[in-house]
Scaffold this motif. Structure first.
Motif, PDB file in Angstrom:
ATOM      1  N   VAL A   1       0.951  -1.121   0.084  1.00 46.34           N
ATOM      2  CA  VAL A   1       0.024  -0.081  -0.130  1.00 46.34           C
ATOM      3  C   VAL A   1       0.970   1.111   0.089  1.00 46.34           C
ATOM      4  O   VAL A   1       0.428   2.322  -0.647  1.00 46.34           O
ATOM      5  N   ALA A   2       1.877   1.179   0.756  1.00 44.64           N
ATOM      6  CA  ALA A   2       2.805   2.301   0.811  1.00 44.64           C
ATOM      7  C   ALA A   2       3.617   2.774  -0.526  1.00 44.64           C
ATOM      8  O   ALA A   2       3.634   3.850  -0.894  1.00 44.64           O
ATOM      9  N   ALA A   3       3.769   1.471  -1.206  1.00 44.96           N
ATOM     10  CA  ALA A   3       4.408   1.698  -2.542  1.00 44.96           C
ATOM     11  C   ALA A   3       3.477   2.389  -3.575  1.00 44.96           C
ATOM     12  O   ALA A   3       3.887   3.185  -4.224  1.00 44.96           O
ATOM     13  N   LEU A   4       2.325   1.898  -3.424  1.00 48.47           N
ATOM     14  CA  LEU A   4       1.218   2.449  -4.343  1.00 48.47           C
ATOM     15  C   LEU A   4       0.866   3.841  -4.146  1.00 48.47           C
ATOM     16  O   LEU A   4       0.720   4.699  -4.902  1.00 48.47           O
TER      17      LEU A   4
ATOM     18  N   GLY B   1      -8.087  -2.263   0.775  1.00 46.01           N
ATOM     19  CA  GLY B   1      -8.892  -2.332   2.157  1.00 46.01           C
ATOM     20  C   GLY B   1      -8.612  -1.092   2.555  1.00 46.01           C
ATOM     21  O   GLY B   1      -8.583  -0.897   4.017  1.00 46.01           O
ATOM     22  N   TYR B   2      -7.972   0.078   1.942  1.00 47.37           N
ATOM     23  CA  TYR B   2      -7.692   1.381   2.484  1.00 47.37           C
ATOM     24  C   TYR B   2      -8.520   2.444   1.738  1.00 47.37           C
ATOM     25  O   TYR B   2      -8.752   2.358   0.750  1.00 47.37           O
ATOM     26  N   VAL B   3      -8.583   3.616   2.607  1.00 46.18           N
ATOM     27  CA  VAL B   3      -9.462   4.723   2.209  1.00 46.18           C
ATOM     28  C   VAL B   3      -8.524   5.966   2.097  1.00 46.18           C
ATOM     29  O   VAL B   3      -7.738   6.297   2.861  1.00 46.18           O
ATOM     30  N   ILE B   4      -8.533   6.674   0.725  1.00 52.16           N
ATOM     31  CA  ILE B   4      -7.574   7.948   0.559  1.00 52.16           C
ATOM     32  C   ILE B   4      -8.412   9.098   0.806  1.00 52.16           C
ATOM     33  O   ILE B   4      -9.572   9.115   0.362  1.00 52.16           O
ATOM     34  N   THR B   5      -8.111  10.024   1.719  1.00 46.56           N
ATOM     35  CA  THR B   5      -8.650  11.194   1.915  1.00 46.56           C
ATOM     36  C   THR B   5      -7.779  12.278   1.754  1.00 46.56           C
ATOM     37  O   THR B   5      -6.341  12.090   2.272  1.00 46.56           O
ATOM     38  N   GLU B   6      -8.181  13.354   1.109  1.00 44.98           N
ATOM     39  CA  GLU B   6      -7.417  14.650   0.690  1.00 44.98           C
ATOM     40  C   GLU B   6      -7.629  15.412   1.746  1.00 44.98           C
ATOM     41  O   GLU B   6      -8.767  15.910   1.851  1.00 44.98           O
TER      42      GLU B   6
ATOM     43  N   GLU C   1      -6.107   5.239 -11.121  1.00 39.06           N
ATOM     44  CA  GLU C   1      -5.963   3.770 -11.227  1.00 39.06           C
ATOM     45  C   GLU C   1      -5.369   3.296  -9.820  1.00 39.06           C
ATOM     46  O   GLU C   1      -5.706   2.277  -9.423  1.00 39.06           O
ATOM     47  N   LEU C   2      -4.185   4.074  -9.653  1.00 39.65           N
ATOM     48  CA  LEU C   2      -3.447   3.541  -8.438  1.00 39.65           C
ATOM     49  C   LEU C   2      -4.598   3.673  -6.874  1.00 39.65           C
ATOM     50  O   LEU C   2      -4.379   2.897  -6.060  1.00 39.65           O
ATOM     51  N   ARG C   3      -5.222   4.853  -6.994  1.00 40.21           N
ATOM     52  CA  ARG C   3      -6.323   4.932  -6.023  1.00 40.21           C
ATOM     53  C   ARG C   3      -7.115   3.530  -5.733  1.00 40.21           C
ATOM     54  O   ARG C   3      -7.405   3.355  -4.699  1.00 40.21           O
ATOM     55  N   ASP C   4      -7.711   3.295  -7.074  1.00 34.20           N
ATOM     56  CA  ASP C   4      -8.496   2.081  -7.037  1.00 34.20           C
ATOM     57  C   ASP C   4      -7.841   0.818  -6.530  1.00 34.20           C
ATOM     58  O   ASP C   4      -8.276  -0.022  -5.771  1.00 34.20           O
ATOM     59  N   LYS C   5      -6.580   0.741  -6.935  1.00 30.57           N
ATOM     60  CA  LYS C   5      -5.708  -0.490  -6.328  1.00 30.57           C
ATOM     61  C   LYS C   5      -5.528  -0.425  -4.753  1.00 30.57           C
ATOM     62  O   LYS C   5      -5.690  -1.384  -4.067  1.00 30.57           O
ATOM     63  N   ILE C   6      -5.342   0.660  -4.218  1.00 34.27           N
ATOM     64  CA  ILE C   6      -5.280   0.932  -2.726  1.00 34.27           C
ATOM     65  C   ILE C   6      -6.754   0.624  -2.100  1.00 34.27           C
ATOM     66  O   ILE C   6      -6.680  -0.047  -0.878  1.00 34.27           O
ATOM     67  N   THR C   7      -7.658   1.044  -2.736  1.00 38.42           N
ATOM     68  CA  THR C   7      -9.177   0.791  -2.160  1.00 38.42           C
ATOM     69  C   THR C   7      -9.262  -0.705  -2.315  1.00 38.42           C
ATOM     70  O   THR C   7      -9.968  -1.246  -1.257  1.00 38.42           O
ATOM     71  N   ALA C   8      -9.201  -1.431  -3.199  1.00 44.40           N
ATOM     72  CA  ALA C   8      -9.209  -2.825  -3.256  1.00 44.40           C
ATOM     73  C   ALA C   8      -8.468  -3.475  -2.413  1.00 44.40           C
ATOM     74  O   ALA C   8      -9.018  -4.575  -1.796  1.00 44.40           O
TER      75      ALA C   8
END
Length: 470
Positions: free
Chosen positions: A425-428, A455-460, A446-453
């Motif tokens: 996840v850190a690498a992505l 099991g993690y949520v990205i917030t700006e 695309e990378l956000r979708d991989k991180i979400t898959a």
């Protein structure tokens, strides 16, 4: 404690009239539009002064007016009434404008950690007081009626120009450049106490008075609101340097004529915030607000820190580059504080007192906030326990109010979260960060979708990107 007193033009030892108590008055905003950050510099420095008085043990009563009527561009009644101008601009009543922008002003103050004064009084709530005091000035022979208005007669004073020794012939007619002479006045520096004859036929706010239906001049407001709440003697009066003349000069004239004795011992004036093109003002279109700073990604406390890095009696030049430098310095300082948040060890009382003295020495020398911030760096460099450092930083921030410990906590929490991320996840996340920097938003998505898959949520956020477990 020494403060520069505009009245004496030197640093004076600050000694309040009554032991242990400070009566403090600060000119409030004219609530016809949002406050710009130049206006707010004065309120930040006044807030620091009030908090330092409390820090050293004074019982402070601070009063501030809200100008919601009577603030004309000139005493000659030749400009636009600012409140009426705001009402026309937004197709609202004057009181709707006043209510909206008073609320907006205090919201900005909250974001900047500016304490609300003990008493906040709109001018419209004191009309009877204005009329009473003006009546006494007329009875005493300090004021006269002419052309339907009431004016203060400066020729009755032994000395009018108390802050500077002006030559009368050098002064502009009225208040501002381009102002026409008011032919009703006996002396060109006389100023209006009450208007009944005005160019503003559609002026909404008018009251009955012994001189006819009308409204107060600007200067009488602050004198009356101060005397009503703080009595016949005032320890310290604060405001922007542009208020020294004519506003504060006129306050002294009318207050001391009414009271028959000296009124205020100390005058504290904050100098301008300038842009690279000169003084910041709404009329010139350089209208920078707290909300605009936030939209551009700046924490309002970074602006407060920026102001504290300079002395209040020096003009401060604002540019985005200068604010960026302040932001970088603030973040580095918070990062250093993050390293002492564990509060390990015991508090060394002797070292605490020694390091605290550097802070109080700076503040006692005419509120030198730049040196006070240097005292924070000195704490971090000192050979003392983290417990001592953390206690001192919290102590200093009672006055500075720049949220250092809270900012450090956010940095620490972010670091902990990043450490807990799985390697994949850190690498992505790093790849996504690089893609966004190169404006390759398709790849970033695309990378956000991989991180979400995974099991993690990205917030700006304003502090940057946060990645947390679902």
């Amino acid at each position: 404690m020494k403060l520069y007193n505009t009245l004496t033009r030197k640093k004076d030892d600050f000694t309040p009239r009554f032991e242990g108590k400070v009566s403090m008055y600060t000119c409030g905003p004219t609530v016809y539009h949002y406050a710009h950050i130049g206006n707010l510099r004065s309120y930040i420095m006044e807030d620091v002064l009030e908090k330092y008085f409390r820090y050293v043990g004074y019982d402070v009563t601070r009063v501030m007016n809200i100008t919601d009527v009577g603030h004309l561009t000139s005493d000659g009644d030749t400009g636009d009434d600012k409140m009426l101008k705001g009402a026309k601009r937004e197709h609202k009543s004057v009181m709707e404008i006043a209510e909206f922008y008073t609320k907006a002003f205090f919201e900005d103050c909250k974001k900047l950690s500016i304490k609300t004064p003990d008493v906040v009084m709109p001018a419209t709530s004191c009309i009877d007081e204005f009329i009473r005091v003006i009546g006494v000035l007329v009875e005493k022979g300090y004021a006269y009626e002419a052309g339907g208005n009431v004016y203060f007669d400066i020729s009755k004073l032994k000395k009018y120009y108390v802050f500077n020794d002006f030559k009368e012939e050098d002064l502009a007619v009225g208040v501002r450049e381009g102002v026409e002479e008011d032919s009703n006045k006996r002396n060109k520096a006389d100023f209006a106490l009450w208007f009944t004859k005005s160019k503003f036929d559609d002026q909404e706010l008018k009251w009955d008075s012994p001189w006819g239906v009308g409204y107060p001049g600007w200067h009488i407001e602050c004198s009356c609101i101060s005397m009503k709440n703080l009595g016949e003697y005032l320890d310290i009066h604060c405001g922007g340097i542009d208020n020294a003349f004519p506003h504060h000069t006129n306050e002294i004239a009318q207050s001391e004529a009414y009271l028959g004795h000296e009124w205020c011992n100390y005058w504290f004036h904050v100098h301008h915030l300038n842009t690279e093109g000169g003084k910041m003002s709404k009329s010139k279109g350089e209208f920078l607000t707290v909300s605009l700073l936030e939209e551009k990604g700046y924490d309002p406390l970074v602006y407060r820190f920026f102001c504290l890095q300079s002395h209040y009696r020096k003009s401060l030049v604002f540019s985005w580059e200068n604010l960026d430098n302040a932001k970088l310095a603030y973040e580095k300082l918070a990062a250093k504080i993050a390293g002492v948040l564990d509060g390990s060890g015991e508090i060394d009382e002797e070292k605490f007192a020694e390091l605290k003295k550097k802070f109080t020495d700076a503040m006692d020398n005419d509120l030198n906030t730049a040196l006070a911030i240097t005292a924070v760096y000195d704490v971090l460099k000192a050979d003392v326990s983290n417990a001592t450092k953390l206690a001192l930083i919290k102590d200093f921030d009672k006055v500075l109010s720049i949220g250092l410990v809270e900012a450090a906590g956010k940095i620490s929490a972010k670091a902990d979260a990043e450490e807990a991320l799985p390697e994949e996840v850190a690498a992505l996340a790093e790849q996504r960060k690089a893609a966004r920097k190169e404006k390759n938003f398709a790849l970033a998505d695309e990378l956000r979708d991989k991180i979400t898959a995974l099991g993690y949520v990205i917030t700006e956020t304003r502090e940057g990107t946060k990645i947390t477990k679902k």
